[in-house]
Design a protein around this motif. Structure first.
Motif, PDB file in Angstrom:
ATOM      1  N   ALA A   1     -19.145  59.081  66.858  1.00 49.02           N
ATOM      2  CA  ALA A   1     -18.177  58.275  67.609  1.00 49.02           C
ATOM      3  C   ALA A   1     -17.173  57.627  66.657  1.00 49.02           C
ATOM      4  CB  ALA A   1     -18.904  57.210  68.424  1.00 49.02           C
ATOM      5  N   ALA A   2     -17.667  57.118  65.540  1.00 41.87           N
ATOM      6  CA  ALA A   2     -16.784  56.467  64.566  1.00 41.87           C
ATOM      7  C   ALA A   2     -15.833  57.466  63.915  1.00 41.87           C
ATOM      8  CB  ALA A   2     -17.609  55.753  63.507  1.00 41.87           C
TER       9      ALA A   2
ATOM     10  N   LYS B   1     -14.602  60.070  65.337  1.00 38.51           N
ATOM     11  CA  LYS B   1     -13.563  60.277  66.347  1.00 38.51           C
ATOM     12  C   LYS B   1     -12.611  59.089  66.405  1.00 38.51           C
ATOM     13  CE  LYS B   1     -11.323  62.064  69.789  1.00 38.51           C
ATOM     14  NZ  LYS B   1     -10.377  63.179  69.540  1.00 38.51           N
ATOM     15  N   ALA B   2     -13.165  57.883  66.336  1.00 39.45           N
ATOM     16  CA  ALA B   2     -12.325  56.680  66.378  1.00 39.45           C
ATOM     17  C   ALA B   2     -11.326  56.672  65.230  1.00 39.45           C
ATOM     18  CB  ALA B   2     -13.199  55.435  66.335  1.00 39.45           C
TER      19      ALA B   2
ATOM     20  N   HIS C   1     -16.467  48.311  64.674  1.00 39.84           N
ATOM     21  CA  HIS C   1     -17.213  49.365  63.993  1.00 39.84           C
ATOM     22  C   HIS C   1     -18.215  48.748  63.021  1.00 39.84           C
ATOM     23  CE1 HIS C   1     -13.636  52.420  64.505  1.00 39.84           C
ATOM     24  NE2 HIS C   1     -14.069  51.928  65.650  1.00 39.84           N
TER      25      HIS C   1
ATOM     26  N   TYR D   1     -22.804  55.768  72.934  1.00 32.82           N
ATOM     27  CA  TYR D   1     -21.635  55.062  72.441  1.00 32.82           C
ATOM     28  C   TYR D   1     -20.407  55.618  73.155  1.00 32.82           C
ATOM     29  CZ  TYR D   1     -24.536  53.124  68.752  1.00 32.82           C
ATOM     30  OH  TYR D   1     -25.514  52.447  68.071  1.00 32.82           O
TER      31      TYR D   1
ATOM     32  N   VAL E   1     -16.079  55.656  73.095  1.00 27.39           N
ATOM     33  CA  VAL E   1     -14.900  55.431  72.252  1.00 27.39           C
ATOM     34  C   VAL E   1     -13.654  55.343  73.121  1.00 27.39           C
ATOM     35  CG1 VAL E   1     -13.455  56.377  70.399  1.00 27.39           C
ATOM     36  CG2 VAL E   1     -15.945  56.672  70.323  1.00 27.39           C
TER      37      VAL E   1
ATOM     38  N   GLY F   1      -9.553  53.363  69.464  1.00 24.75           N
ATOM     39  CA  GLY F   1     -10.713  53.630  68.620  1.00 24.75           C
ATOM     40  C   GLY F   1     -11.817  52.593  68.712  1.00 24.75           C
ATOM     41  N   TYR F   2     -11.721  51.658  69.653  1.00 28.62           N
ATOM     42  CA  TYR F   2     -12.807  50.698  69.885  1.00 28.62           C
ATOM     43  C   TYR F   2     -14.063  51.463  70.284  1.00 28.62           C
ATOM     44  CZ  TYR F   2     -15.625  47.526  72.810  1.00 28.62           C
ATOM     45  OH  TYR F   2     -16.659  46.828  73.392  1.00 28.62           O
ATOM     46  N   ILE F   3     -15.224  51.021  69.780  1.00 29.09           N
ATOM     47  CA  ILE F   3     -16.501  51.650  70.127  1.00 29.09           C
ATOM     48  C   ILE F   3     -17.361  50.643  70.886  1.00 29.09           C
ATOM     49  CG2 ILE F   3     -18.628  52.708  69.279  1.00 29.09           C
ATOM     50  CD1 ILE F   3     -17.068  53.649  66.822  1.00 29.09           C
TER      51      ILE F   3
ATOM     52  N   CYS G   1     -10.978  48.291  77.888  1.00 27.91           N
ATOM     53  CA  CYS G   1     -11.041  48.067  76.446  1.00 27.91           C
ATOM     54  C   CYS G   1     -10.577  46.647  76.113  1.00 27.91           C
ATOM     55  CB  CYS G   1     -10.158  49.081  75.728  1.00 27.91           C
ATOM     56  SG  CYS G   1     -10.104  48.827  73.943  1.00 27.91           S
TER      57      CYS G   1
END
Length: 198
Positions: A64-65, A67-68, A148, A167, A169, A174-176, A185
């Motif tokens: 996920a990170a 991708k963010a 993150h 998780y 995204v 890019g907030y997770i 968001c």
């Protein structure tokens, strides 16, 4: 409630003795693209390592990170191309991979650097130049990086007590988010229906 920005939030100050040496906004955008490119590749490698070590939820977090960070790369490189249409994104350096617990701490430290040192300086320079587009992009990235770091520390502290929570995204900044019930968001206001699941 208003979305957070450098004017209405209290966490945009730069840490004492900052390590980042910023330039003008264009140089800062390129520097950010380079940093986020390295982070995205590193987190992809960390995701693979976590899966190999049996930490499925942490593998999902790192994916996920990764991708963010790609979302941040796209936001920042799009602004660079407005000034330099022929700009080509840099290649990612090869990631050095450790055990998953160490990878989580390394990742958290990188995010803390970005949210408390690098991006606050870039934001101030963009503000001084009157570059509202860069200010917004840097602000969204800065705020996402703080979340993150929080996700990494949480995973580090619960590494032996993981759950099957997913998780999510935000494709806008890019907030997770961990677990269901994202809502909109908290950084850019994107609706829950747009979030990507990992």
């Amino acid at each position: 409630m208003a979305l957070p920005n450098a004017s209405n939030s209290s966490n945009f100050n730069v840490v004492p003795n900052p390590a980042c040496q910023p330039g003008d906004t264009l140089a800062n955008l390129k520097s950010a693209v380079m940093g986020e490119t390295g982070a995205s590749a590193k987190y992809a490698a960390y995701s693979k390592k976590a899966a190999e070590e049996g930490f499925g939820q942490i593998a999902s977090l790192f994916a996920a990170a990764s991708k963010a960070e790609q979302i941040h790369i796209a936001m920042e490189s799009n602004l660079v191309r407005k000034a330099e249409p022929d700009y080509v994104n840099p290649e990612a350096p090869e990631a050095e991979v450790h055990s998953t617990d160490v990878n989580l701490i390394d990742a958290a430290l990188g995010e803390i650097f970005e949210t408390s040192d690098m991006y606050p300086q870039f934001i101030k320079i963009a503000q001084e130049a009157g570059d509202t587009a860069a200010e917004m992009v840097f602000t969204r990235a800065k705020l996402a990086e703080a979340y993150h770091a929080q996700r990494y520390i949480d995973a580090y502290n619960t590494i032996d007590h993981l759950t099957d929570e997913k998780y999510y995204v935000c494709p806008g900044c890019g907030y997770i988010h961990k677990g269901k019930g994202v809502g909109s968001c908290p950084i850019c206001g994107a609706p829950e229906s747009k979030f990507l699941e990992f």
